[in-house]
Design an enzyme around this catalytic site. Structure first.
Site, mmCIF file in Angstrom:
data_model
loop_
_atom_site.group_PDB
_atom_site.id
_atom_site.type_symbol
_atom_site.label_atom_id
_atom_site.label_comp_id
_atom_site.label_asym_id
_atom_site.label_seq_id
_atom_site.Cartn_x
_atom_site.Cartn_y
_atom_site.Cartn_z
ATOM 1 N N LYS A 33 -40.320 -21.696 -7.458
ATOM 2 C CA LYS A 33 -39.822 -20.361 -7.810
ATOM 3 C C LYS A 33 -39.037 -20.414 -9.117
ATOM 4 O O LYS A 33 -38.698 -21.498 -9.596
ATOM 5 C CB LYS A 33 -38.947 -19.819 -6.676
ATOM 6 N N TYR A 263 -16.954 -17.087 -33.923
ATOM 7 C CA TYR A 263 -16.401 -15.782 -33.541
ATOM 8 C C TYR A 263 -15.004 -15.914 -32.955
ATOM 9 O O TYR A 263 -14.724 -16.856 -32.208
ATOM 10 C CB TYR A 263 -17.282 -15.141 -32.470
HETATM 11 C C1 LIG Z 1 -34.682 -21.868 -2.915
HETATM 12 C C2 LIG Z 1 -35.043 -22.084 -1.512
HETATM 13 C C3 LIG Z 1 -35.343 -23.374 -1.040
HETATM 14 C C4 LIG Z 1 -35.155 -24.609 -1.890
HETATM 15 O O1 LIG Z 1 -33.798 -24.979 -1.937
HETATM 16 P P1 LIG Z 1 -33.325 -26.310 -2.709
HETATM 17 O O2 LIG Z 1 -31.881 -26.445 -2.378
HETATM 18 O O3 LIG Z 1 -33.527 -26.038 -4.164
HETATM 19 O O4 LIG Z 1 -34.166 -27.418 -2.227
HETATM 20 C C5 LIG Z 1 -35.822 -23.487 0.252
HETATM 21 N N1 LIG Z 1 -35.962 -22.415 1.057
HETATM 22 C C6 LIG Z 1 -35.640 -21.167 0.645
HETATM 23 C C7 LIG Z 1 -35.806 -20.028 1.587
HETATM 24 C C8 LIG Z 1 -35.156 -20.960 -0.634
HETATM 25 O O5 LIG Z 1 -34.826 -19.736 -1.033
#
Ligand SMILES: *Cc1c(COP(=O)(O)O)cnc(C)c1O
Length: 372
Positions: A33, A263
């Site tokens: 993702k 800045y």
């Molecule tokens: C993002 C996510 C994961 C992965 O989590 P990590 O800590 O990056 O391994 C797993 N399950 C769900 C539902 C998530 O949203």
């Protein structure tokens, strides 16, 4: 190219194999993702496609569709929310959706073409998922579509941040109750709950599938997770960072004592100094919050402190100590190794008072990703 991200494909595959060894490749659903945690969806998929990749997890339906366009034929799990209008494309592209609220359930039941679903229970995070107390009711209403229920799942709220895991065990207990309601009505499904931290330090969370995100990219979820792992197993599994971020010096300024840099005139030169300008700012994904901290970049293997406020598209770094050799066009490393030194994404995150998860997912997706 003024800036680029290098991805070490071999390290990525190494991390995949670490988890494939723990849970078995068929039970591993790497999480790609958020542009593969900022690493680049296309490049990460391409590097992983040489491995026995059975599943991929994403957040959005759209990301699942993108993976189909890239040629992925395995199972795709969409762990985030969906809208009713996405049900048809999810069905057509054979995506499997997390389903965890009454409105979603209704829309799904009314849809002509239904994608497969994984019923999510909220066991302690108050984010997504049916209440475990409603498991009976939910199971009952799903009986006519029993075959489309492929999984029952949950997500942990508090594994990363602690070394004692009684809250996680409480969540597992609620999950177990909800699961048994489905089992007793004759559903057949896989169960899953684990993400990186829980796979590593909570055996009983592994079940049938592991949704591994951050660790796939070579990061320990947190120091607490690392410590817990060490306590449990004596030594550490080796996770290898995948991403390096580099740029080039675009100009060099000679600044006299008493002159200001950046800045707000927050930085005043205490002595004559040489400043290198880098074409990187918060638009590119380097947090402005790091201004005024210990933040530095690496040039020629030397630490060069960031001085003054980080701008939208530029930052100024102190190259006084390397002024004799530094020139426009020299490579500067924002994250990654250079000579004997390395800057980890976790360090940049700490300088910016955030976590590595946020830092890497915010790297501007337009920056070129190079597989090396
Ligand atoms: C993002 C996510 C994961 C992965 O989590 P990590 O800590 O990056 O391994 C797993 N399950 C769900 C539902 C998530 O949203």
């Amino acid at each position: 190219m003024l800036t680029w991200i290098e991805l070490n494909a071999e390290n990525l595959r190494h991390n995949f194999r670490v988890f494939a060894k723990i849970v078995g490749a068929a039970k591993l659903a790497p999480v790609l993702k958020s542009n593969a945690y900022g690493h680049g969806l296309k490049e990460v998929y391409s590097a992983l496609s040489q491995e026995p990749l059975a599943w991929i997890s994403v957040n959005y339906v759209e990301e699942g569709v993108a993976l189909r366009r890239l040629g992925f034929k395995g199972r795709i799990l969409v762990v985030g929310p969906f809208i009713p209008a996405e049900l048809k494309v999810a069905h057509d592209e054979t995506l499997e959706l997390f389903l965890g609220h009454p409105e979603g359930l209704l829309a799904w039941q009314q849809a002509q073409e239904k994608p497969a679903v994984h019923i999510e229970f909220d066991t302690g995070m108050s984010r997504q998922g049916f209440r475990p107390n409603d498991a009976e009711k939910v199971a009952q209403s799903l009986l006519p579509q029993k075959d489309l229920v492929k999984g029952v799942c949950m997500h942990f709220a508090n594994v990363e941040d602690v070394t004692e895991h009684e809250y996680a065990r409480l969540q597992l207990k609620k999950f177990d109750d909800a699961k048994s309601k489905f089992m007793s009505r004759g559903f057949s499904f896989i169960a899953h709950s684990a993400s990186s931290a829980s796979v590593l330090i909570l055996d009983e969370s592994r079940f049938d599938l592991a949704r591994v995100g951050i660790a796939l990219y070579g990061f320990w979820p947190s120091q607490a997770t690392r410590l817990s792992y060490k306590q449990l197993y004596g030594d550490l599994v080796e996770l290898r960072p995948v991403l390096s971020w580099r740029t080039k010096i675009t100009s060099i300024n000679h600044v006299s004592q008493g002159q200001y840099v950046g800045y707000g005139c927050t930085y005043k030169a205490r002595h004559d100094m040489v400043i290198g300008v880098l074409p990187i700012g918060y638009f590119e994904g380097y947090p402005r919050m790091a201004s005024g901290s210990q933040a530095y970049v690496l040039i020629g293997g030397e630490r060069c402190p960031i001085v003054g406020r980080i701008c939208m598209n530029m930052m100024m770094v102190d190259i006084t100590d390397i002024a004799l050799t530094a020139k426009v066009g020299d490579i500067a490393t924002l994250i990654g190794p250079d000579g004997m030194e390395t800057i980890s994404a976790s360090e940049v995150a700490a300088w910016s008072e955030t976590i590595h998860y946020e830092l890497v997912t915010r790297l501007n997706p337009a920056i070129e990703r190079r597989l090396i």
